[in-house]
Scaffold this motif. Structure first.
Motif, PDB file in Angstrom:
ATOM      1  N   GLY A 119       0.826  -1.209   0.000  1.00 37.34           N
ATOM      2  CA  GLY A 119       0.000   0.000   0.000  1.00 37.34           C
ATOM      3  C   GLY A 119       0.858   1.257   0.000  1.00 37.34           C
ATOM      4  N   GLY A 120       1.920   1.259   0.789  1.00 37.34           N
ATOM      5  CA  GLY A 120       2.839   2.398   0.797  1.00 37.34           C
ATOM      6  C   GLY A 120       3.533   2.574  -0.541  1.00 37.34           C
ATOM      7  N   LEU A 121       3.924   1.463  -1.155  1.00 34.91           N
ATOM      8  CA  LEU A 121       4.563   1.510  -2.469  1.00 34.91           C
ATOM      9  C   LEU A 121       3.610   2.068  -3.518  1.00 34.91           C
ATOM     10  N   LEU A 122       2.367   1.595  -3.517  1.00 36.50           N
ATOM     11  CA  LEU A 122       1.382   2.102  -4.476  1.00 36.50           C
ATOM     12  C   LEU A 122       1.095   3.582  -4.245  1.00 36.50           C
ATOM     13  N   GLY A 123       1.066   4.005  -3.000  1.00 38.03           N
ATOM     14  CA  GLY A 123       0.883   5.424  -2.705  1.00 38.03           C
ATOM     15  C   GLY A 123       2.035   6.260  -3.228  1.00 38.03           C
ATOM     16  N   TRP A 124       3.254   5.769  -3.053  1.00 36.14           N
ATOM     17  CA  TRP A 124       4.426   6.489  -3.553  1.00 36.14           C
ATOM     18  C   TRP A 124       4.402   6.570  -5.077  1.00 36.14           C
ATOM     19  N   VAL A 125       4.057   5.472  -5.741  1.00 36.41           N
ATOM     20  CA  VAL A 125       3.968   5.471  -7.206  1.00 36.41           C
ATOM     21  C   VAL A 125       2.897   6.455  -7.661  1.00 36.41           C
ATOM     22  N   ALA A 126       1.783   6.518  -6.953  1.00 36.42           N
ATOM     23  CA  ALA A 126       0.715   7.454  -7.310  1.00 36.42           C
ATOM     24  C   ALA A 126       1.200   8.894  -7.212  1.00 36.42           C
ATOM     25  N   THR A 127       1.968   9.227  -6.160  1.00 34.47           N
ATOM     26  CA  THR A 127       2.477  10.593  -6.053  1.00 34.47           C
ATOM     27  C   THR A 127       3.488  10.884  -7.152  1.00 34.47           C
ATOM     28  N   TYR A 128       4.295   9.882  -7.522  1.00 37.51           N
ATOM     29  CA  TYR A 128       5.251  10.061  -8.611  1.00 37.51           C
ATOM     30  C   TYR A 128       4.527  10.326  -9.922  1.00 37.51           C
ATOM     31  N   LEU A 129       3.505   9.513 -10.217  1.00 40.90           N
ATOM     32  CA  LEU A 129       2.752   9.707 -11.447  1.00 40.90           C
ATOM     33  C   LEU A 129       2.050  11.055 -11.473  1.00 40.90           C
ATOM     34  N   PHE A 130       1.545  11.501 -10.328  1.00 44.08           N
ATOM     35  CA  PHE A 130       0.896  12.816 -10.249  1.00 44.08           C
ATOM     36  C   PHE A 130       1.904  13.926 -10.529  1.00 44.08           C
ATOM     37  N   ARG A 131       3.096  13.845  -9.910  1.00 42.71           N
ATOM     38  CA  ARG A 131       4.124  14.869 -10.145  1.00 42.71           C
ATOM     39  C   ARG A 131       4.603  14.839 -11.585  1.00 42.71           C
ATOM     40  N   ALA A 132       4.723  13.643 -12.166  1.00 43.99           N
ATOM     41  CA  ALA A 132       5.156  13.540 -13.563  1.00 43.99           C
ATOM     42  C   ALA A 132       4.081  14.093 -14.492  1.00 43.99           C
ATOM     43  N   GLY A 133       2.833  13.808 -14.187  1.00 36.31           N
ATOM     44  CA  GLY A 133       1.731  14.287 -15.025  1.00 36.31           C
ATOM     45  C   GLY A 133       1.545  15.785 -14.970  1.00 36.31           C
ATOM     46  N   THR A 134       1.761  16.372 -13.804  1.00 35.16           N
ATOM     47  CA  THR A 134       1.596  17.824 -13.661  1.00 35.16           C
ATOM     48  C   THR A 134       2.894  18.588 -13.911  1.00 35.16           C
ATOM     49  N   LYS A 135       3.956  17.855 -14.231  1.00 39.43           N
ATOM     50  CA  LYS A 135       5.278  18.430 -14.526  1.00 39.43           C
ATOM     51  C   LYS A 135       5.785  19.310 -13.377  1.00 39.43           C
ATOM     52  N   THR A 136       5.614  18.836 -12.151  1.00 40.53           N
ATOM     53  CA  THR A 136       6.132  19.550 -10.990  1.00 40.53           C
ATOM     54  C   THR A 136       7.331  18.835 -10.386  1.00 40.53           C
ATOM     55  N   MET A 137       7.969  17.989 -11.174  1.00 42.42           N
ATOM     56  CA  MET A 137       9.152  17.282 -10.697  1.00 42.42           C
ATOM     57  C   MET A 137      10.343  18.236 -10.717  1.00 42.42           C
ATOM     58  N   THR A 138      11.382  17.901 -10.004  1.00 40.92           N
ATOM     59  CA  THR A 138      12.552  18.762  -9.870  1.00 40.92           C
ATOM     60  C   THR A 138      13.157  19.093 -11.229  1.00 40.92           C
ATOM     61  N   TYR A 139      13.293  18.101 -12.103  1.00 43.42           N
ATOM     62  CA  TYR A 139      13.897  18.333 -13.417  1.00 43.42           C
ATOM     63  C   TYR A 139      13.116  19.368 -14.211  1.00 43.42           C
ATOM     64  N   ARG A 184      14.471  23.038 -15.314  1.00 47.24           N
ATOM     65  CA  ARG A 184      14.513  23.401 -16.733  1.00 47.24           C
ATOM     66  C   ARG A 184      13.717  24.668 -16.990  1.00 47.24           C
ATOM     67  N   LYS A 185      12.540  24.796 -16.381  1.00 52.16           N
ATOM     68  CA  LYS A 185      11.725  26.005 -16.553  1.00 52.16           C
ATOM     69  C   LYS A 185      12.457  27.220 -16.000  1.00 52.16           C
ATOM     70  N   ASP A 186      13.073  27.088 -14.819  1.00 51.65           N
ATOM     71  CA  ASP A 186      13.821  28.201 -14.236  1.00 51.65           C
ATOM     72  C   ASP A 186      14.978  28.612 -15.141  1.00 51.65           C
ATOM     73  N   TYR A 187      15.672  27.632 -15.722  1.00 50.65           N
ATOM     74  CA  TYR A 187      16.789  27.931 -16.625  1.00 50.65           C
ATOM     75  C   TYR A 187      16.299  28.646 -17.878  1.00 50.65           C
ATOM     76  N   GLU A 188      15.216  28.160 -18.471  1.00 49.97           N
ATOM     77  CA  GLU A 188      14.686  28.794 -19.671  1.00 49.97           C
ATOM     78  C   GLU A 188      14.214  30.216 -19.385  1.00 49.97           C
ATOM     79  N   ASP A 189      13.567  30.415 -18.234  1.00 49.44           N
ATOM     80  CA  ASP A 189      13.124  31.765 -17.867  1.00 49.44           C
ATOM     81  C   ASP A 189      14.317  32.701 -17.677  1.00 49.44           C
ATOM     82  N   ALA A 190      15.371  32.216 -17.020  1.00 49.15           N
ATOM     83  CA  ALA A 190      16.562  33.041 -16.794  1.00 49.15           C
ATOM     84  C   ALA A 190      17.265  33.350 -18.109  1.00 49.15           C
ATOM     85  N   ALA A 191      17.345  32.362 -19.011  1.00 46.42           N
ATOM     86  CA  ALA A 191      17.986  32.592 -20.308  1.00 46.42           C
ATOM     87  C   ALA A 191      17.189  33.592 -21.122  1.00 46.42           C
ATOM     88  N   PHE A 192      15.863  33.488 -21.106  1.00 43.54           N
ATOM     89  CA  PHE A 192      15.022  34.436 -21.835  1.00 43.54           C
ATOM     90  C   PHE A 192      15.162  35.838 -21.251  1.00 43.54           C
TER      91      PHE A 192
END
Length: 98
Positions: A44-64, A68-76
């Motif tokens: 259950g804990g593993l499935l919960g962790w995977v769900a949070t990972y998929l949510f972060r990946a889907g909403t593009k709120t992961m660290t990478y 990347r967004k911060d770098y592009e904004d600074a370059a622009f």
């Protein structure tokens, strides 16, 4: 994430399973039932962790994505700061034209 972090997380999960087993055993369950319920909690804990990972990946709120967004904004912003007022006006006119 460093390798030592991965080892630490793995050992922590192993210990959590052992502690869960011990708690269920102390609560009066037999060995089989305690093992099953400790596995249920870990899965259950593993499935919960995977769900949070998929949510972060889907909403593009992961660290990478954020880095990347911060770098592009600074370059622009740097390119924009280096432009002359005439170039900025020409860019605005081009954007409005499109």
């Amino acid at each position: 994430m460093r390798r030592i972090d991965v080892f630490g997380i793995g050992i922590g999960i192993f210990l959590a399973g052992a502690i869960g087993y011990g708690v269920f055993k102390a609560a009066g369950l037999d060995s089989t039932q305690a093992g099953i319920w400790s596995q249920v909690l870990l899965v259950g804990g593993l499935l919960g962790w995977v769900a949070t990972y998929l949510f972060r990946a889907g909403t593009k709120t992961m660290t990478y994505h954020q880095q990347r967004k911060d770098y592009e904004d600074a370059a622009f912003q740097k390119r924009l700061d280096e432009m002359t007022p005439e170039e900025i006006e020409a860019l605005k006119a081009e954007i409005e034209k499109e």
